[in-house]
Each structure stands twice: as C-alpha cells, then as structure tokens.
Write a protein that holds these residues in place. Structure first.
Motif, PDB file in Angstrom:
ATOM      1  N   GLY A  24     -28.188 -33.191  -6.758  1.00 15.06           N
ATOM      2  CA  GLY A  24     -27.421 -32.309  -5.895  1.00 15.06           C
ATOM      3  C   GLY A  24     -27.513 -30.846  -6.269  1.00 15.06           C
ATOM      4  O   GLY A  24     -27.891 -30.494  -7.390  1.00 15.06           O
ATOM      5  N   PRO A  25     -27.151 -29.966  -5.337  1.00 12.25           N
ATOM      6  CA  PRO A  25     -27.237 -28.529  -5.574  1.00 12.25           C
ATOM      7  C   PRO A  25     -26.158 -28.051  -6.538  1.00 12.25           C
ATOM      8  O   PRO A  25     -25.080 -28.647  -6.612  1.00 12.25           O
TER       9      PRO A  25
ATOM     10  N   ARG B 154     -24.102 -25.601  -6.347  1.00 13.30           N
ATOM     11  CA  ARG B 154     -22.874 -25.262  -5.629  1.00 13.30           C
ATOM     12  C   ARG B 154     -22.900 -25.957  -4.274  1.00 13.30           C
ATOM     13  O   ARG B 154     -23.290 -25.362  -3.265  1.00 13.30           O
ATOM     14  N   PRO B 155     -22.488 -27.231  -4.263  1.00  6.82           N
ATOM     15  CA  PRO B 155     -22.623 -28.021  -3.035  1.00  6.82           C
ATOM     16  C   PRO B 155     -21.712 -27.536  -1.920  1.00  6.82           C
ATOM     17  O   PRO B 155     -20.600 -27.079  -2.147  1.00  6.82           O
ATOM     18  N   THR B 156     -22.222 -27.644  -0.696  1.00  2.00           N
ATOM     19  CA  THR B 156     -21.447 -27.343   0.499  1.00  2.00           C
ATOM     20  C   THR B 156     -21.378 -28.598   1.356  1.00  2.00           C
ATOM     21  O   THR B 156     -22.143 -29.547   1.171  1.00  2.00           O
ATOM     22  N   GLY B 157     -20.446 -28.590   2.289  1.00  2.53           N
ATOM     23  CA  GLY B 157     -20.322 -29.722   3.204  1.00  2.53           C
ATOM     24  C   GLY B 157     -20.130 -31.030   2.464  1.00  2.53           C
ATOM     25  O   GLY B 157     -19.317 -31.152   1.574  1.00  2.53           O
ATOM     26  N   GLY B 158     -20.938 -32.032   2.832  1.00  6.59           N
ATOM     27  CA  GLY B 158     -20.815 -33.349   2.219  1.00  6.59           C
ATOM     28  C   GLY B 158     -21.703 -33.565   1.024  1.00  6.59           C
ATOM     29  O   GLY B 158     -21.878 -34.709   0.595  1.00  6.59           O
ATOM     30  N   LYS B 159     -22.258 -32.502   0.459  1.00  6.95           N
ATOM     31  CA  LYS B 159     -23.155 -32.662  -0.671  1.00  6.95           C
ATOM     32  C   LYS B 159     -22.376 -32.823  -1.977  1.00  6.95           C
ATOM     33  O   LYS B 159     -21.209 -32.444  -2.081  1.00  6.95           O
ATOM     34  N   VAL B 160     -23.056 -33.376  -2.987  1.00  6.51           N
ATOM     35  CA  VAL B 160     -22.431 -33.697  -4.274  1.00  6.51           C
ATOM     36  C   VAL B 160     -23.370 -33.273  -5.392  1.00  6.51           C
ATOM     37  O   VAL B 160     -24.586 -33.495  -5.308  1.00  6.51           O
ATOM     38  N   ARG B 161     -22.810 -32.686  -6.428  1.00  6.65           N
ATOM     39  CA  ARG B 161     -23.555 -32.364  -7.646  1.00  6.65           C
ATOM     40  C   ARG B 161     -23.031 -33.243  -8.774  1.00  6.65           C
ATOM     41  O   ARG B 161     -21.827 -33.270  -9.039  1.00  6.65           O
ATOM     42  N   ILE B 162     -23.917 -33.993  -9.440  1.00  4.95           N
ATOM     43  CA  ILE B 162     -23.532 -34.827 -10.586  1.00  4.95           C
ATOM     44  C   ILE B 162     -24.529 -34.580 -11.705  1.00  4.95           C
ATOM     45  O   ILE B 162     -25.741 -34.585 -11.473  1.00  4.95           O
TER      46      ILE B 162
ATOM     47  N   ALA C 115     -19.408 -33.019 -12.551  1.00  8.19           N
ATOM     48  CA  ALA C 115     -19.623 -33.185 -11.115  1.00  8.19           C
ATOM     49  C   ALA C 115     -18.916 -32.060 -10.370  1.00  8.19           C
ATOM     50  O   ALA C 115     -17.967 -31.450 -10.882  1.00  8.19           O
ATOM     51  N   ARG C 116     -19.408 -31.817  -9.150  1.00  8.77           N
ATOM     52  CA  ARG C 116     -18.791 -30.804  -8.295  1.00  8.77           C
ATOM     53  C   ARG C 116     -18.992 -31.224  -6.846  1.00  8.77           C
ATOM     54  O   ARG C 116     -20.072 -31.678  -6.453  1.00  8.77           O
ATOM     55  N   CYS C 117     -17.943 -31.071  -6.042  1.00 12.90           N
ATOM     56  CA  CYS C 117     -18.025 -31.332  -4.611  1.00 12.90           C
ATOM     57  C   CYS C 117     -16.823 -30.669  -3.946  1.00 12.90           C
ATOM     58  O   CYS C 117     -15.974 -30.084  -4.621  1.00 12.90           O
TER      59      CYS C 117
END
Length: 351
Positions: A116-117, A119-127, A140-142
C-alpha cells in the motif's frame, strides 16, 4: 501426551524442485525451520495475519496474496456497548504489489512485508511488517470507513522472548496440495493505535498472535481456528487449536504454549458450536479419560463477514470471547484456564 507427528529440528525446504511437497518437510517444529519455496501459480495462497489483543480492545492486520487477488485489511474492535468496530480492506486484482517472503516473522533474515501507499486515500491500506531486535514491528495506516478525514495509525511491537517456542507444521492433503502454517501465541505486545486524535494503548496485558500461511489449497475448504493468550493459574498460556481442515492428513495444528514451552497435540479435537447462534458457548475438547484440552469458549462479539467476488467466496464467523476450563501440558501439569481472552472461528472458503 507425546504426539505421533515427526518433530523437525533442522532447516528444510517446503517444496522439491518441481513444486511438489518435499517428503522431508512433513512434520512440525518449535521454531520456524521451513523455507516456503513455493513456485508457480494456481491454488497458491500466502498470508500474514496478526491479531493483538488487550482486555478492552484489539487490532488485526492481514496481508494476503491469493494468486489472482490480494486482500489487505486493518480491523479494530473496542469491546462493550458503544465500542467502535471498523474494518478497511483493500482489494488488489492480480495481487499487484503484494509479495510475501519465503521466510517468516521471527526467523533470522526475514525481509519486511510492505503493501500500500505511504499515505493511503479512499479505500487503500498501508501495512508494514518488519523484524527488529527482539520481535516484530507492526505498522499500518488507513482512513476509517465512517469518516474520510479520520486516519488510523497502528504502531505495535510483538516481542519474541528468547527461547519462546511457537508451532510450525505442514498439513499435507497430497504431494501437490499442502499447507505450511506457523502459529505464534502469547507474544507480549506494546504500542499504540491512533484513531484521529485518540490513542488506544497496548500495554502490560497486550498479547500478539501470528498466523503465517504458505501453501497450495483445494478449491473449497472449511475450517475452525481458535487461539488465546494471557496469564492464568500462575502461568503465561497460549492456546492454538484447529479443526476440520486437517482431518485425514495425519497432521494437526493443535498446541499449548505454557511459559514459553510448546506442547504439541497430535490428536484431532472435538469442536461443538451452534451455527444458528454463534454467540452461544462453544466447547473444544480432546478425547480420552484425561483430556489435554477441556474448554468452554464464551463469545461476546461475532465478526461476521461475507465475501463473493467471483473467484472467491468467503463466509467467516470469527467470535471473540473467553476460554475457561483445563488444559494439560507435556509434563502432565493441569492448568486452570480462567477467562483467557481469544477467539474461535468457523470459516468456509471457495478460492
């Protein structure tokens, strides 16, 4: 209590050069020793699932590569009336950008897992899952589903104390269908989950559980999984139980971890629950006059999910609650289990 299953004590490749199961990989170990050198495409499944619990809240992170699809999820639950519950899942067709390593958390030299990116936007997820001295860092970030402006940030550390034993086992349906799973219980955890400008603290009573999976699966399968961690009867106890999917393979994923020492249970356990009322008590027992496991699980929350995205259909009822009863380890010690926090689940997968 001694299991009939072969204990592996040296590193071993999961697969032969042609992708079939390596006969030397059949068995179980007290620390991760299998190199999951899976090759090719087709029914191949890889995932990392971490759940970190406290007496009042929990967070679960999932990174999965299912060949034709990747699912990456952040799940947060606060217990009790009015407690928050939310889940953010990013679906990636073709599994683009999701690459899970052959070695695992807690194994020397394991590369980080990052999806994931930043700095996630919308329904994206960073793990991000990476090894540090003494354990595993989980980040994680969302965004929360209810508010597109509220950020969830996870920063937790799952310690792996020196000498702490975990269960790794190969479950073979046949030479071309098999699963390597590594289950870690009772790993002390610490850190923070920030929701907007609020912090959920993970302190002295926080425990981490890992489900690491690598394998090639049948098209359709059903399973039970139960796990719990904490202090009870003067001991640090981790419970790890599986059901249904291992029947007929000659292997189980059943084990107790008492004060860091693993007791492998080679017998299938008996699971009883109501599919009409998942919040009714469950029972998990082992056969015999002096059972190694005699537990009742009382749920307080059901995380019920249904997914149908064409090639994948999933029905999961993962109930969080408390285990009570008795277990017996390899040394014959009977340990009273008193409201040990964990979960039990009933899953059907078509994938």
């Amino acid at each position: 209590m001694a299991t009939h299953e072969h204990e592996i004590t040296e590193p071993v490749d999961l697969c032969l050069s042609d992708g079939r199961l390596n006969p030397s990989a059949r068995g179980w170990s007290r620390r991760p020793l299998h190199r999951s050198n899976l090759r090719g495409w087709g029914r191949t499944k890889r995932w990392e699932y971490w759940c970190v619990t406290t007496p009042t809240h929990l967070v679960a992170l999932t990174v999965s590569d299912l060949d034709f699809l990747a699912l990456n999820t952040v799940y947060v639950l606060e217990y009790g009336p009015g407690g928050r519950e939310f889940e953010r899942t990013a679906i990636t067709p073709g599994g683009r950008g999701v690459r899970l390593p052959e070695t695992i958390a807690g194994a020397p030299g394991s590369p980080a897992v990052v999806v994931g990116p930043p700095r996630p936007t919308g329904g994206k997820v960073r793990i991000e899952i990476g090894e540090e001295d003494g354990g595993t860092r989980l980040r994680a970030r969302c965004l929360t589903p209810s508010s597109p402006k509220r950020t969830v940030e996870v920063d937790l550390f799952a310690a792996l104390p020196v000498g702490h034993e975990t269960l790794s086992v190969v479950v073979p349906w046949d030479e071309r269908r098999f699963q390597y799973t590594s289950k870690h219980t009772a790993r002390p955890a610490s850190g923070t989950v920030r929701i907007g400008d609020e912090d959920l603290e993970f302190g002295a009573d926080a425990w981490a559980v890992l489900d690491h999976g690598r394998g090639r699966w049948p098209r359709s399968v059903d399973w039970n999984w139960g796990a719990a961690s904490g202090r009870t009867d003067g001991h640090t106890v981790g419970l790890q139980f599986g059901g249904r999917w291992t029947r007929g393979t000659g292997a189980t994923e059943n084990a107790l971890c008492v004060d860091g020492r693993l007791s492998k249970l080679g017998e299938e356990l008996e699971w009883h629950w109501s599919s009409d009322d998942f919040l009714a008590p469950w029972t998990i027992t082992s056969p015999g006059n002096r059972p190694a496991v005699d537990l009742t699980f009382v749920p307080f929350h059901n995380r019920s999910t249904r997914t149908d995205v064409g090639l994948i259909a999933n029905r999961t009822d993962q109930c969080f609650g408390h285990y009570s009863g008795r277990v017996r380890d390899d040394e014959g010690r009977e340990i009273v289990v008193d409201r040990l926090l964990g979960w039990a689940e009933d899953v059907h997968m078509r994938w």
